[in-house]
Write a protein that holds these residues in place. Structure first.
Motif, PDB file in Angstrom:
ATOM      1  N   MET A 250       4.160  42.395   9.486  1.00 57.09           N
ATOM      2  CA  MET A 250       2.796  43.086   9.462  1.00 57.09           C
ATOM      3  C   MET A 250       2.812  44.445   9.967  1.00 57.09           C
ATOM      4  O   MET A 250       3.431  44.858  11.103  1.00 57.09           O
ATOM      5  CB  MET A 250       1.829  42.368  10.446  1.00 57.09           C
ATOM      6  CG  MET A 250       0.310  42.891  10.559  1.00 57.09           C
ATOM      7  SD  MET A 250      -0.821  42.179  11.581  1.00 57.09           S
ATOM      8  CE  MET A 250      -0.391  40.418  11.046  1.00 57.09           C
ATOM      9  N   GLY A 252       2.377  48.083  11.587  1.00 60.09           N
ATOM     10  CA  GLY A 252       1.724  48.530  12.665  1.00 60.09           C
ATOM     11  C   GLY A 252       1.826  49.821  13.205  1.00 60.09           C
ATOM     12  O   GLY A 252       2.536  50.703  12.114  1.00 60.09           O
ATOM     13  N   TYR A 257       1.669  53.170   5.443  1.00 60.98           N
ATOM     14  CA  TYR A 257       1.239  52.322   4.297  1.00 60.98           C
ATOM     15  C   TYR A 257       1.950  52.728   3.213  1.00 60.98           C
ATOM     16  O   TYR A 257       2.265  53.747   2.740  1.00 60.98           O
ATOM     17  CB  TYR A 257      -0.236  52.801   4.204  1.00 60.98           C
ATOM     18  CG  TYR A 257      -1.144  52.031   5.378  1.00 60.98           C
ATOM     19  CD1 TYR A 257      -1.164  50.853   5.450  1.00 60.98           C
ATOM     20  CD2 TYR A 257      -1.687  53.010   6.152  1.00 60.98           C
ATOM     21  CE1 TYR A 257      -1.894  50.281   6.751  1.00 60.98           C
ATOM     22  CE2 TYR A 257      -2.493  52.456   7.191  1.00 60.98           C
ATOM     23  CZ  TYR A 257      -2.592  51.100   7.485  1.00 60.98           C
ATOM     24  OH  TYR A 257      -3.251  50.535   8.320  1.00 60.98           O
ATOM     25  N   SER A 297      -7.977  42.346   6.447  1.00 62.47           N
ATOM     26  CA  SER A 297      -7.437  42.532   7.844  1.00 62.47           C
ATOM     27  C   SER A 297      -6.116  42.858   8.269  1.00 62.47           C
ATOM     28  O   SER A 297      -5.948  43.513   9.290  1.00 62.47           O
ATOM     29  CB  SER A 297      -8.048  41.595   8.474  1.00 62.47           C
ATOM     30  OG  SER A 297      -7.167  40.201   8.064  1.00 62.47           O
ATOM     31  N   ASP A 298      -5.296  42.821   7.589  1.00 58.71           N
ATOM     32  CA  ASP A 298      -3.969  43.145   7.604  1.00 58.71           C
ATOM     33  C   ASP A 298      -3.127  43.560   6.265  1.00 58.71           C
ATOM     34  O   ASP A 298      -3.446  42.780   5.187  1.00 58.71           O
ATOM     35  CB  ASP A 298      -3.251  42.169   8.459  1.00 58.71           C
ATOM     36  CG  ASP A 298      -2.803  40.636   7.721  1.00 58.71           C
ATOM     37  OD1 ASP A 298      -2.013  40.874   6.919  1.00 58.71           O
ATOM     38  OD2 ASP A 298      -3.586  39.743   7.867  1.00 58.71           O
ATOM     39  N   ARG A 300       0.813  43.626   4.886  1.00 56.01           N
ATOM     40  CA  ARG A 300       2.152  43.037   5.280  1.00 56.01           C
ATOM     41  C   ARG A 300       3.208  43.652   4.295  1.00 56.01           C
ATOM     42  O   ARG A 300       2.990  43.830   2.972  1.00 56.01           O
ATOM     43  CB  ARG A 300       2.517  41.626   5.304  1.00 56.01           C
ATOM     44  CG  ARG A 300       1.484  40.834   6.317  1.00 56.01           C
ATOM     45  CD  ARG A 300       1.731  39.362   6.250  1.00 56.01           C
ATOM     46  NE  ARG A 300       0.744  38.700   7.158  1.00 56.01           N
ATOM     47  CZ  ARG A 300       0.404  37.421   7.335  1.00 56.01           C
ATOM     48  NH1 ARG A 300       0.976  36.650   6.323  1.00 56.01           N
ATOM     49  NH2 ARG A 300      -0.439  36.884   8.157  1.00 56.01           N
TER      50      ARG A 300
END
Length: 525
Positions: A250, A252, A257, A297-298, A300
């Motif tokens: 994930m 962080g 991105y 929401s996430d 990866r």
């Protein structure tokens, strides 16, 4: 802005149901037969034909499986072509809810969304936006019709049409920066939209949004290349070292991105959006596998950093297949087929041929890999891959090469469990050009189907068949005379062969010539 033309009569006039059985890289765009009179089936197929006056636009035709029952669906544009040419899988024609949907031009409304049951009387305007909206990216979202369209401000926005209540919702996915929506894909009850946003450097950049079909339920997921957490920090070496070979990670703080997002790779799998992108905007060969949760929401990065140059994402049941390069060291890479269930990664041994020119296809018989030379049925059992060559091995009637969609359009098509493809063919030891083959998934069941322009040996002129159903986003449930049939184009056996539309059960005697096709791609000798 005005919304016109929501006619309940137009919707209820189309009472037959068509199925949504995906296409794209995972499918070939065939048909599925059902018993006569079964709810959800249709007895007419609809196909686009390149206009005689303009190669870049289409007319829409309809057929009941007979030459006399093959006609222009409707004259939308007063004798001029009406349907836009589409590229990159932007879904020009969508099946579902008893009808099919597509954009067509008319003098009164411009290019707007239409609905049809396959008959002229059952074809009508569905949505009329002010101006000419050029609807694209048609797909289903929680039982509603989602699409992108131009607005009066020349921004391309997300629209969701509820067929039950006949209401249209316009959703602003990014203000003026959403002027060029370049991709959309549904995952469960969410639709992901690749548009544009303003990044941390105040530059406009590709941005991924997620929506539940309402304005309040639409949010930005990320802007490509932006730092996670708001500051540009290179990923620490020790963080990379923690990743196992097949672990998802994930993103962080300290990550960036994904960028260089490949919208044709958008794939719904395991309740997430999977796609191919890069973490380095200057290196397209660093493309990796990423995913986003259904609610956004996430984000990866799937797999380890040693697996790059991912291609051909294809979901088959509960397995995601693709090929990729694995780094052995800084100078050496190996290329393999991979199978991934979201947790465990399986790597194949050496594939028999070059994977770079291959295409992957999801079928009811499992995964097929098509190269420039052969068709392979691929299985994964107990973590072990097998690649069974579908080549028939008949020295008198055989093939020496397979035509892929990268050459002439989609040619690998499944109809009722029979898979059709096109290959350079040898008949009685002599070349016959590009002709139609079929397989049941075994080498013994891989046979020459038919040659539409000449059945004599020594003919080197190709029939050049290609599917006419490949422009559909979804596949129809069909009955009647079109059940179990392949709809395709090919050259006939006239002294100067002309391109025609055919429908066939895969045999010469079961093949019907429907109509001549104008202004088509030229046949190769």
């Amino acid at each position: 802005m005005t919304y016109k033309g929501f006619s309940r009569a137009a919707l209820s006039a189309a009472i037959l149901t068509l199925a949504a059985c995906g296409g794209g890289s995972g499918g070939g765009g065939g048909t599925t037969s059902v018993p006569e009179g079964t709810p959800g089936s249709v007895e007419r197929l609809i196909f686009p034909v390149v206009s005689a006056s303009n190669r870049n636009v289409f007319d829409m035709y309809t057929t009941d499986g007979s030459a006399e029952g093959t006609t222009l669906l409707a004259d939308f544009n007063e004798g001029q072509p009406a349907v836009q040419q589409f590229y990159d899988g932007r879904d020009p024609i969508l099946f579902g809810d008893g009808k099919f949907y597509f954009g067509a031009q008319s003098p009164a409304e411009g290019r707007e969304l239409r609905v049809s049951d396959g008959t002229e009387e059952g074809t009508s305007l569905l949505v009329d936006l002010e101006g000419s909206s050029y609807p694209l990216h048609l797909q289903w979202l929680d039982g509603k019709l989602a699409f992108s369209a131009l607005t009066t401000g020349f921004a391309r926005e997300l629209f969701v049409y509820d067929l039950d209540t006949e209401t249209l919702t316009e959703i602003d996915v990014g203000g003026e920066a959403s002027a060029n929506i370049t991709g959309m894909h549904t995952v469960g009850n969410s639709v992901f939209v690749l548009g544009y946003g303003v990044g941390s450097d105040d530059e406009v950049a590709p941005a991924l949004y997620v929506s539940d079909g309402t304005q309040d339920g639409t949010q930005l997921v990320f802007i490509a290349g932006d730092p996670v957490g708001g500051s540009v920090v290179k990923e620490p070496v020790e963080q990379r070292a923690e990743l196992t070979e097949s672990a998802s990670y994930m993103l962080g703080d300290g990550d960036v991105y994904p960028t260089l997002i490949q919208t044709p790779s958008f794939t719904s799998f395991a309740g997430r959006l999977f796609f191919i992108a890069s973490k380095d905007p200057h290196n397209v060969n660093s493309s990796m596998l990423y995913s986003v949760a259904e609610d956004g929401s996430d984000v990866r990065r799937e797999l380890g950093e040693d697996i790059t140059f991912v291609r051909n994402l294809t979901a088959v049941g509960d397995t995601l297949y693709f090929y990729a390069d694995r780094a052995v060291n800084a100078a050496t890479f190996t290329r393999h087929v991979y199978a991934y269930d979201g947790t465990t990664l399986h790597e194949s041994g050496d594939f028999p041929e070059e994977l770079f020119t291959s295409n992957f296809y999801s079928t009811s018989l499992g995964l097929f890999i098509v190269t420039s030379n052969n068709v392979y049925r691929t299985t994964l059992e107990d973590g072990e891959f097998s690649f069974k060559n579908m080549h028939p091995g008949d020295t008198m009637t055989t093939y020496i090469g397979v035509k892929s969609r990268t050459q002439f359009g989609e040619l690998f098509t499944e109809v009722d469990g029979t898979i059709y493809f096109v290959a350079e063919t040898i008949i009685t030891g002599q070349p016959a050009g590009d002709e139609l083959w079929k397989t049941d998934g075994t080498p013994e069941g891989t046979v020459f189907a038919l040659e539409t322009n000449d059945l004599t040996s020594g003919d080197t002129i190709s029939s050049s068949p290609r599917s006419l159903l490949t422009r559909y986003a979804d596949v129809a449930l069909v009955s009647g005379e079109v059940a179990g049939k392949l709809l395709f184009s090919a050259y006939d056996n006239s002294p100067t062969p002309k391109l025609h539309a055919y429908i066939s059960d895969g045999t010469a005697e079961g093949t019907v010539k429907l109509m001549e096709l104008p202004n088509q791609v030229y046949r190769s000798p």
